[in-house]
Design a protein around this motif. Structure first.
Motif, PDB file in Angstrom:
ATOM      1  N   ARG A 117       7.867 -19.339  15.603  1.00 56.59           N
ATOM      2  CA  ARG A 117       7.563 -18.573  16.062  1.00 56.59           C
ATOM      3  C   ARG A 117       8.975 -18.269  17.163  1.00 56.59           C
ATOM      4  O   ARG A 117       8.671 -16.808  17.631  1.00 56.59           O
ATOM      5  CB  ARG A 117       6.634 -19.227  17.250  1.00 56.59           C
ATOM      6  CG  ARG A 117       6.131 -18.534  18.452  1.00 56.59           C
ATOM      7  CD  ARG A 117       4.954 -18.566  18.937  1.00 56.59           C
ATOM      8  NE  ARG A 117       4.476 -17.630  19.621  1.00 56.59           N
ATOM      9  CZ  ARG A 117       5.128 -16.387  20.819  1.00 56.59           C
ATOM     10  NH1 ARG A 117       6.087 -16.298  21.042  1.00 56.59           N
ATOM     11  NH2 ARG A 117       4.612 -15.631  21.258  1.00 56.59           N
ATOM     12  N   ALA A 118       9.697 -19.088  17.514  1.00 53.12           N
ATOM     13  CA  ALA A 118      10.949 -17.814  18.232  1.00 53.12           C
ATOM     14  C   ALA A 118      11.847 -17.102  17.804  1.00 53.12           C
ATOM     15  O   ALA A 118      11.316 -16.113  17.777  1.00 53.12           O
ATOM     16  CB  ALA A 118      12.079 -19.458  18.813  1.00 53.12           C
ATOM     17  N   ARG A 119      11.820 -17.198  16.197  1.00 55.84           N
ATOM     18  CA  ARG A 119      12.455 -15.991  15.678  1.00 55.84           C
ATOM     19  C   ARG A 119      11.689 -15.269  15.074  1.00 55.84           C
ATOM     20  O   ARG A 119      11.993 -14.133  15.583  1.00 55.84           O
ATOM     21  CB  ARG A 119      12.497 -17.521  14.259  1.00 55.84           C
ATOM     22  CG  ARG A 119      13.852 -18.276  13.971  1.00 55.84           C
ATOM     23  CD  ARG A 119      15.270 -17.907  13.862  1.00 55.84           C
ATOM     24  NE  ARG A 119      16.330 -19.096  14.077  1.00 55.84           N
ATOM     25  CZ  ARG A 119      16.681 -19.374  12.319  1.00 55.84           C
ATOM     26  NH1 ARG A 119      16.260 -18.840  11.340  1.00 55.84           N
ATOM     27  NH2 ARG A 119      17.387 -20.662  13.046  1.00 55.84           N
ATOM     28  N   ILE A 120      10.103 -15.551  15.196  1.00 57.74           N
ATOM     29  CA  ILE A 120       9.410 -14.286  15.002  1.00 57.74           C
ATOM     30  C   ILE A 120       9.680 -13.287  16.079  1.00 57.74           C
ATOM     31  O   ILE A 120       9.818 -12.449  16.077  1.00 57.74           O
ATOM     32  CB  ILE A 120       8.143 -14.518  15.057  1.00 57.74           C
ATOM     33  CG1 ILE A 120       8.328 -14.948  13.102  1.00 57.74           C
ATOM     34  CG2 ILE A 120       6.954 -13.175  15.181  1.00 57.74           C
ATOM     35  CD1 ILE A 120       7.069 -15.743  12.375  1.00 57.74           C
ATOM     36  N   ALA A 121       9.670 -13.843  17.082  1.00 56.86           N
ATOM     37  CA  ALA A 121       9.985 -12.984  18.373  1.00 56.86           C
ATOM     38  C   ALA A 121      10.786 -12.779  18.638  1.00 56.86           C
ATOM     39  O   ALA A 121      11.021 -11.463  19.374  1.00 56.86           O
ATOM     40  CB  ALA A 121       9.235 -14.411  19.856  1.00 56.86           C
ATOM     41  N   ASP A 122      12.173 -13.206  18.825  1.00 52.97           N
ATOM     42  CA  ASP A 122      13.487 -12.497  18.110  1.00 52.97           C
ATOM     43  C   ASP A 122      13.309 -10.956  17.382  1.00 52.97           C
ATOM     44  O   ASP A 122      13.604 -10.175  17.644  1.00 52.97           O
ATOM     45  CB  ASP A 122      14.169 -13.086  17.644  1.00 52.97           C
ATOM     46  CG  ASP A 122      15.212 -14.482  18.647  1.00 52.97           C
ATOM     47  OD1 ASP A 122      14.274 -14.030  20.098  1.00 52.97           O
ATOM     48  OD2 ASP A 122      15.901 -15.562  18.203  1.00 52.97           O
ATOM     49  N   LEU A 123      12.395 -11.458  16.121  1.00 48.54           N
ATOM     50  CA  LEU A 123      12.485 -10.165  15.399  1.00 48.54           C
ATOM     51  C   LEU A 123      11.904  -9.062  15.912  1.00 48.54           C
ATOM     52  O   LEU A 123      11.945  -7.813  15.857  1.00 48.54           O
ATOM     53  CB  LEU A 123      11.675 -10.745  14.318  1.00 48.54           C
ATOM     54  CG  LEU A 123      11.271  -9.835  13.030  1.00 48.54           C
ATOM     55  CD1 LEU A 123      11.778 -10.366  11.368  1.00 48.54           C
ATOM     56  CD2 LEU A 123      10.343  -8.667  13.034  1.00 48.54           C
ATOM     57  N   VAL A 124      10.870  -9.284  16.454  1.00 48.67           N
ATOM     58  CA  VAL A 124       9.479  -8.457  17.295  1.00 48.67           C
ATOM     59  C   VAL A 124      10.635  -7.911  18.568  1.00 48.67           C
ATOM     60  O   VAL A 124      10.519  -6.523  18.937  1.00 48.67           O
ATOM     61  CB  VAL A 124       7.945  -8.488  17.919  1.00 48.67           C
ATOM     62  CG1 VAL A 124       7.912  -7.897  18.683  1.00 48.67           C
ATOM     63  CG2 VAL A 124       7.527  -9.381  16.847  1.00 48.67           C
ATOM     64  N   ALA A 125      10.972  -8.034  19.042  1.00 48.39           N
ATOM     65  CA  ALA A 125      11.767  -7.811  20.110  1.00 48.39           C
ATOM     66  C   ALA A 125      13.151  -6.760  19.428  1.00 48.39           C
ATOM     67  O   ALA A 125      13.201  -5.632  19.939  1.00 48.39           O
ATOM     68  CB  ALA A 125      12.341  -8.827  21.430  1.00 48.39           C
ATOM     69  N   ARG A 126      13.434  -7.331  18.501  1.00 47.12           N
ATOM     70  CA  ARG A 126      14.665  -6.607  18.051  1.00 47.12           C
ATOM     71  C   ARG A 126      13.911  -5.110  17.357  1.00 47.12           C
ATOM     72  O   ARG A 126      14.537  -3.576  17.844  1.00 47.12           O
ATOM     73  CB  ARG A 126      15.426  -6.849  16.766  1.00 47.12           C
ATOM     74  CG  ARG A 126      16.840  -8.249  16.602  1.00 47.12           C
ATOM     75  CD  ARG A 126      17.603  -7.889  16.115  1.00 47.12           C
ATOM     76  NE  ARG A 126      16.927  -8.465  14.599  1.00 47.12           N
ATOM     77  CZ  ARG A 126      16.374 -10.089  14.849  1.00 47.12           C
ATOM     78  NH1 ARG A 126      16.209 -11.110  15.895  1.00 47.12           N
ATOM     79  NH2 ARG A 126      15.686 -10.176  13.499  1.00 47.12           N
ATOM     80  N   GLU A 127      13.328  -5.493  16.508  1.00 47.03           N
ATOM     81  CA  GLU A 127      12.096  -4.282  16.018  1.00 47.03           C
ATOM     82  C   GLU A 127      11.472  -2.765  17.145  1.00 47.03           C
ATOM     83  O   GLU A 127      11.671  -2.347  17.226  1.00 47.03           O
ATOM     84  CB  GLU A 127      11.431  -4.574  15.463  1.00 47.03           C
ATOM     85  CG  GLU A 127      12.384  -4.835  13.680  1.00 47.03           C
ATOM     86  CD  GLU A 127      11.655  -5.027  12.025  1.00 47.03           C
ATOM     87  OE1 GLU A 127      11.773  -5.076  11.266  1.00 47.03           O
ATOM     88  OE2 GLU A 127       9.965  -5.565  12.749  1.00 47.03           O
ATOM     89  N   THR A 128      11.253  -3.460  18.152  1.00 49.62           N
ATOM     90  CA  THR A 128      10.459  -2.749  19.061  1.00 49.62           C
ATOM     91  C   THR A 128      10.727  -2.336  20.609  1.00 49.62           C
ATOM     92  O   THR A 128      11.388  -1.707  20.970  1.00 49.62           O
ATOM     93  CB  THR A 128       9.215  -3.510  19.428  1.00 49.62           C
ATOM     94  OG1 THR A 128       8.907  -4.780  20.112  1.00 49.62           O
ATOM     95  CG2 THR A 128       8.258  -3.878  17.938  1.00 49.62           C
ATOM     96  N   GLY A 129      11.972  -2.891  20.325  1.00 47.78           N
ATOM     97  CA  GLY A 129      12.914  -2.770  22.166  1.00 47.78           C
ATOM     98  C   GLY A 129      12.502  -3.524  23.261  1.00 47.78           C
ATOM     99  O   GLY A 129      12.971  -3.488  24.049  1.00 47.78           O
ATOM    100  N   LEU A 168       1.488  -2.953  12.687  1.00 46.53           N
ATOM    101  CA  LEU A 168       1.961  -3.216  13.746  1.00 46.53           C
ATOM    102  C   LEU A 168       2.886  -3.220  14.557  1.00 46.53           C
ATOM    103  O   LEU A 168       2.666  -3.373  15.735  1.00 46.53           O
ATOM    104  CB  LEU A 168       1.377  -4.909  13.715  1.00 46.53           C
ATOM    105  CG  LEU A 168       0.088  -4.904  13.596  1.00 46.53           C
ATOM    106  CD1 LEU A 168      -0.499  -6.673  13.658  1.00 46.53           C
ATOM    107  CD2 LEU A 168      -0.440  -4.742  14.616  1.00 46.53           C
ATOM    108  N   ILE A 169       4.215  -3.246  14.160  1.00 47.77           N
ATOM    109  CA  ILE A 169       5.767  -2.972  14.834  1.00 47.77           C
ATOM    110  C   ILE A 169       5.861  -1.684  14.682  1.00 47.77           C
ATOM    111  O   ILE A 169       6.176  -1.433  16.055  1.00 47.77           O
ATOM    112  CB  ILE A 169       6.879  -3.945  13.517  1.00 47.77           C
ATOM    113  CG1 ILE A 169       7.060  -5.187  13.641  1.00 47.77           C
ATOM    114  CG2 ILE A 169       8.027  -3.526  14.457  1.00 47.77           C
ATOM    115  CD1 ILE A 169       7.387  -6.295  14.541  1.00 47.77           C
ATOM    116  N   ALA A 170       5.229  -0.783  13.849  1.00 49.21           N
ATOM    117  CA  ALA A 170       5.393   0.517  14.156  1.00 49.21           C
ATOM    118  C   ALA A 170       5.132   1.234  14.943  1.00 49.21           C
ATOM    119  O   ALA A 170       5.118   1.806  15.840  1.00 49.21           O
ATOM    120  CB  ALA A 170       5.199   1.031  13.046  1.00 49.21           C
TER     121      ALA A 170
END
Length: 175
Positions: A117-129, A168-170
């Motif tokens: 979950r932490a790794r996915i949270a970091d990914l989401v933060a990077r991709e969405t800002g 969802l990311i977009a």
């Protein structure tokens, strides 16, 4: 191959294919081609062995999973499933089989899911800002759902989950 690797390799193969409860110590001894004395000396008991298998699998999984982007995340899952087999998440299966009652196993499962979950949270933060707990949980659910669905739908279902995650990311990224 050293004794630990030999034992962990045999144990992971059996636990992953046949499950924790169906895999007896006698079978682990035979499959590892080690003496029972050596096996017990190195692991203590089956619960400890399962916990060590999960820890080793977690390390291997995170080494082979690319969290750079949503696309690479799901591509990594597809590669993992193609290489390791699409049998669902060993962590979920181990927890389900033991009912969460074996602390060492439950702790390894919790550590894996916390890190995922932490790794996915970091990914989401990077991709969405932005930090977005809801979007993180949505991507996590797609990832874990694809892992489970691949057992009966095949690995192509991972591509469908990836496409949904990318949408969802977009939608979550600033325009």
């Amino acid at each position: 191959m050293d004794i630990d690797k030999q034992l962990l390799s045999a144990a992971e193969r059996l636990f992953d294919r046949d499950g924790f409860n169906a895999t007896g110590m006698g079978r682990l001894v035979r499959e590892s081609k080690l003496s029972s004395r050596t096996v017990y000396k190195h692991i203590g008991n089956k619960n400890a062995l399962m916990a060590r298998v999960l820890a080793a699998r977690q390390q291997r999984f995170f080494e082979q999973t690319d969290f750079t982007s949503t696309t690479t995340l799901f591509a990594s899952l597809r590669n993992w499933s193609a290489t390791e087999g699409a049998r669902g998440c060993l962590f979920f299966r181990a927890l389900a089989e033991t009912g969460g009652d074996i602390r060492d196993i439950a702790d390894e499962v919790t550590a894996y899911h916390r890190m995922l979950r932490a790794r996915i949270a970091d990914l989401v933060a990077r991709e969405t800002g932005t930090v977005d707990d809801d979007l993180t949980d949505q991507i996590l659910a797609l990832f874990e759902g694809a892992t489970a669905a691949a057992t009966y739908r095949g690995t192509a279902v991972i591509d469908a989950a990836s496409a949904c995650a990318q949408q969802l990311i977009a939608a979550g990224a600033p325009q």
